[in-house]
Scaffold this motif. Structure first.
Motif, PDB file in Angstrom:
ATOM      1  N   PRO A  78       0.807  -1.228   0.000  1.00 36.44           N
ATOM      2  CA  PRO A  78       0.000   0.000   0.000  1.00 36.44           C
ATOM      3  C   PRO A  78       0.837   1.272   0.000  1.00 36.44           C
ATOM      4  N   ARG A  79       1.991   1.245   0.671  1.00 28.70           N
ATOM      5  CA  ARG A  79       2.857   2.423   0.696  1.00 28.70           C
ATOM      6  C   ARG A  79       4.170   2.095   0.002  1.00 28.70           C
ATOM      7  N   ALA A  80       4.628   3.038  -0.808  1.00 25.24           N
ATOM      8  CA  ALA A  80       5.818   2.811  -1.620  1.00 25.24           C
ATOM      9  C   ALA A  80       7.060   2.580  -0.779  1.00 25.24           C
ATOM     10  N   VAL A  81       7.174   3.259   0.370  1.00 23.55           N
ATOM     11  CA  VAL A  81       8.376   3.115   1.182  1.00 23.55           C
ATOM     12  C   VAL A  81       8.523   1.683   1.681  1.00 23.55           C
ATOM     13  N   ASP A  82       7.401   0.994   1.926  1.00 26.59           N
ATOM     14  CA  ASP A  82       7.475  -0.400   2.355  1.00 26.59           C
ATOM     15  C   ASP A  82       8.002  -1.283   1.227  1.00 26.59           C
ATOM     16  N   CYS A 138       9.288   4.555  -7.769  1.00 26.51           N
ATOM     17  CA  CYS A 138       8.761   4.175  -6.451  1.00 26.51           C
ATOM     18  C   CYS A 138       9.196   5.172  -5.384  1.00 26.51           C
ATOM     19  N   VAL A 139      10.436   5.650  -5.471  1.00 24.46           N
ATOM     20  CA  VAL A 139      10.910   6.681  -4.547  1.00 24.46           C
ATOM     21  C   VAL A 139      10.046   7.934  -4.669  1.00 24.46           C
ATOM     22  N   ALA A 140       9.753   8.340  -5.904  1.00 21.90           N
ATOM     23  CA  ALA A 140       8.924   9.533  -6.113  1.00 21.90           C
ATOM     24  C   ALA A 140       7.540   9.345  -5.517  1.00 21.90           C
ATOM     25  N   ARG A 141       7.007   8.128  -5.620  1.00 25.72           N
ATOM     26  CA  ARG A 141       5.686   7.869  -5.027  1.00 25.72           C
ATOM     27  C   ARG A 141       5.765   7.973  -3.503  1.00 25.72           C
ATOM     28  N   ALA A 142       6.842   7.442  -2.916  1.00 29.59           N
ATOM     29  CA  ALA A 142       7.013   7.547  -1.462  1.00 29.59           C
ATOM     30  C   ALA A 142       7.137   9.003  -1.028  1.00 29.59           C
ATOM     31  N   GLN A 143       7.757   9.825  -1.863  1.00 33.15           N
ATOM     32  CA  GLN A 143       7.836  11.256  -1.558  1.00 33.15           C
ATOM     33  C   GLN A 143       6.451  11.896  -1.594  1.00 33.15           C
ATOM     34  N   ARG A 144       5.661  11.550  -2.593  1.00 34.27           N
ATOM     35  CA  ARG A 144       4.302  12.102  -2.671  1.00 34.27           C
ATOM     36  C   ARG A 144       3.451  11.660  -1.493  1.00 34.27           C
ATOM     37  N   GLU A 145       3.733  10.468  -0.984  1.00 35.35           N
ATOM     38  CA  GLU A 145       2.978   9.947   0.158  1.00 35.35           C
ATOM     39  C   GLU A 145       3.497  10.494   1.488  1.00 35.35           C
ATOM     40  N   GLY A 146       4.570  11.274   1.443  1.00 38.00           N
ATOM     41  CA  GLY A 146       5.094  11.909   2.640  1.00 38.00           C
ATOM     42  C   GLY A 146       6.015  11.048   3.474  1.00 38.00           C
ATOM     43  N   ASP A 147       6.466   9.896   2.920  1.00 40.63           N
ATOM     44  CA  ASP A 147       7.312   8.984   3.688  1.00 40.63           C
ATOM     45  C   ASP A 147       8.798   9.193   3.452  1.00 40.63           C
ATOM     46  N   LEU A 148       9.163   9.980   2.438  1.00 36.79           N
ATOM     47  CA  LEU A 148      10.560  10.315   2.169  1.00 36.79           C
ATOM     48  C   LEU A 148      10.665  11.813   1.937  1.00 36.79           C
ATOM     49  N   PRO A 149      11.817  12.409   2.237  1.00 35.68           N
ATOM     50  CA  PRO A 149      11.970  13.860   2.059  1.00 35.68           C
ATOM     51  C   PRO A 149      11.690  14.275   0.623  1.00 35.68           C
ATOM     52  N   ALA A 150      10.906  15.311   0.471  1.00 32.34           N
ATOM     53  CA  ALA A 150      10.491  15.757  -0.861  1.00 32.34           C
ATOM     54  C   ALA A 150      11.654  16.288  -1.682  1.00 32.34           C
ATOM     55  N   GLY A 151      12.690  16.790  -1.017  1.00 34.24           N
ATOM     56  CA  GLY A 151      13.793  17.394  -1.749  1.00 34.24           C
ATOM     57  C   GLY A 151      14.832  16.424  -2.264  1.00 34.24           C
ATOM     58  N   ALA A 152      14.739  15.151  -1.903  1.00 32.54           N
ATOM     59  CA  ALA A 152      15.742  14.174  -2.340  1.00 32.54           C
ATOM     60  C   ALA A 152      15.605  13.888  -3.835  1.00 32.54           C
ATOM     61  N   ASP A 153      16.712  13.603  -4.477  1.00 34.32           N
ATOM     62  CA  ASP A 153      16.719  13.233  -5.898  1.00 34.32           C
ATOM     63  C   ASP A 153      16.308  11.769  -6.023  1.00 34.32           C
ATOM     64  N   LEU A 193      16.338   4.963   4.065  1.00 33.06           N
ATOM     65  CA  LEU A 193      14.890   5.198   4.052  1.00 33.06           C
ATOM     66  C   LEU A 193      14.411   5.518   5.463  1.00 33.06           C
ATOM     67  N   PRO A 194      14.889   6.592   6.066  1.00 36.68           N
ATOM     68  CA  PRO A 194      14.489   6.917   7.439  1.00 36.68           C
ATOM     69  C   PRO A 194      12.989   7.148   7.535  1.00 36.68           C
ATOM     70  N   ASP A 195      12.432   6.792   8.679  1.00 39.31           N
ATOM     71  CA  ASP A 195      10.991   6.891   8.893  1.00 39.31           C
ATOM     72  C   ASP A 195      10.601   8.353   9.111  1.00 39.31           C
ATOM     73  N   HIS A 196       9.850   8.895   8.161  1.00 40.68           N
ATOM     74  CA  HIS A 196       9.374  10.281   8.256  1.00 40.68           C
ATOM     75  C   HIS A 196       7.876  10.338   8.544  1.00 40.68           C
ATOM     76  N   SER A 197       7.302   9.200   8.984  1.00 44.87           N
ATOM     77  CA  SER A 197       5.857   9.196   9.225  1.00 44.87           C
ATOM     78  C   SER A 197       5.482  10.144  10.347  1.00 44.87           C
ATOM     79  N   GLY A 198       6.372  10.277  11.369  1.00 41.52           N
ATOM     80  CA  GLY A 198       6.075  11.209  12.451  1.00 41.52           C
ATOM     81  C   GLY A 198       6.041  12.639  11.966  1.00 41.52           C
ATOM     82  N   ASP A 199       6.973  12.965  11.059  1.00 42.50           N
ATOM     83  CA  ASP A 199       6.961  14.311  10.484  1.00 42.50           C
ATOM     84  C   ASP A 199       5.682  14.556   9.718  1.00 42.50           C
ATOM     85  N   ARG A 200       5.222  13.527   8.994  1.00 39.74           N
ATOM     86  CA  ARG A 200       3.987  13.675   8.228  1.00 39.74           C
ATOM     87  C   ARG A 200       2.797  13.889   9.150  1.00 39.74           C
ATOM     88  N   THR A 201       2.781  13.155  10.282  1.00 44.34           N
ATOM     89  CA  THR A 201       1.693  13.302  11.244  1.00 44.34           C
ATOM     90  C   THR A 201       1.701  14.692  11.863  1.00 44.34           C
TER      91      THR A 201
END
Length: 210
Positions: A78-82, A138-153, A193-201
């Motif tokens: 369901p989530r790209a980061v997984d 897949c990385v770009a999808r994880a960024q859109r889902e808020g699980d990876l930093p948006a600024g990463a290449d 792939l550090p966990d950014h779910s807390g930042d998203r919350t």
């Protein structure tokens, strides 16, 4: 009229692939190929060309299958980061599999033949570029889902993930136990792939309160 072939081409290519994967290109003889396919020299060469052409055909089939599998594996969670975390653990394999670890056929073949066969090297380059692009999506999808930093290449991170995965493939060939390989894969995932779910919350909570 030409007689229809009395064998399944895909089964023959699968048997050939397994032989090259087990023994490598140089150590595989024509007699080996005849043995694993059940075909004579004339039938093999008439259908597929010489040993090199047969090898290249089997290698292309291997990489095409791997890309199809990778597309499904990256799209399934369901989530790209997984999916990206699972990518790092994929080379570890089935704990019930006690057989020898053969590694990646493409990587093995590139190490063996890349300096001597430009076609193998070019195929490896194209394959890894395609793999990188799939992981990058897949990385770009994880960024859109808020699980990876948006600024990463996405492509730079995809290359790092692919390099980490291939490192685990190599380590598995040295006979490292499953627990060590799993711990290594998870350590790499924690760094790449550090966990950014807390930042998203936190962002969501701040938006809700505003």
């Amino acid at each position: 009229m030409a007689r229809p072939r009395a064998f399944d081409e895909e089964q023959v290519l699968q048997a050939v692939r397994e032989q090259f994967w087990d023994a490598g290109y140089a150590a595989t003889s024509l007699e080996d190929l005849m043995r694993v396919t059940g075909l004579g020299k004339g039938s093999l060469y008439a259908a597929f060309g010489d040993k090199r052409q047969l090898f290249l055909r089997a290698l292309r089939g291997y990489t095409d299958e791997n890309h199809d599998h990778l597309r499904r594996a990256l799209a399934e969670p369901p989530r790209a980061v997984d999916a990206l975390r699972m990518l790092l653990e994929a080379p570890i394999g089935d704990p019930a599999d006690a057989g020898p670890r053969r590694g990646c056929l493409l990587a093995n073949s590139t190490c063996e033949l890349g300096n001597a066969d430009p076609e193998v090297l070019a195929h490896a380059h194209r394959t890894y570029e395609t793999t990188t692009a799939l992981i990058g999506d897949c990385v770009a999808r994880a960024q859109r889902e808020g699980d990876l930093p948006a600024g990463a290449d996405p492509i730079a991170l995809a290359r790092a993930l692919l390099a980490a995965q291939q490192g685990i493939v190599f380590m598995s060939r040295t006979g490292l136990d499953r627990a060590t390989l799993t711990a290594t894969a998870r350590s790499l995932a924690a760094r790449l792939l550090p966990d950014h779910s807390g930042d998203r919350t936190d962002r969501t909570d701040r938006t809700d309160r505003s």
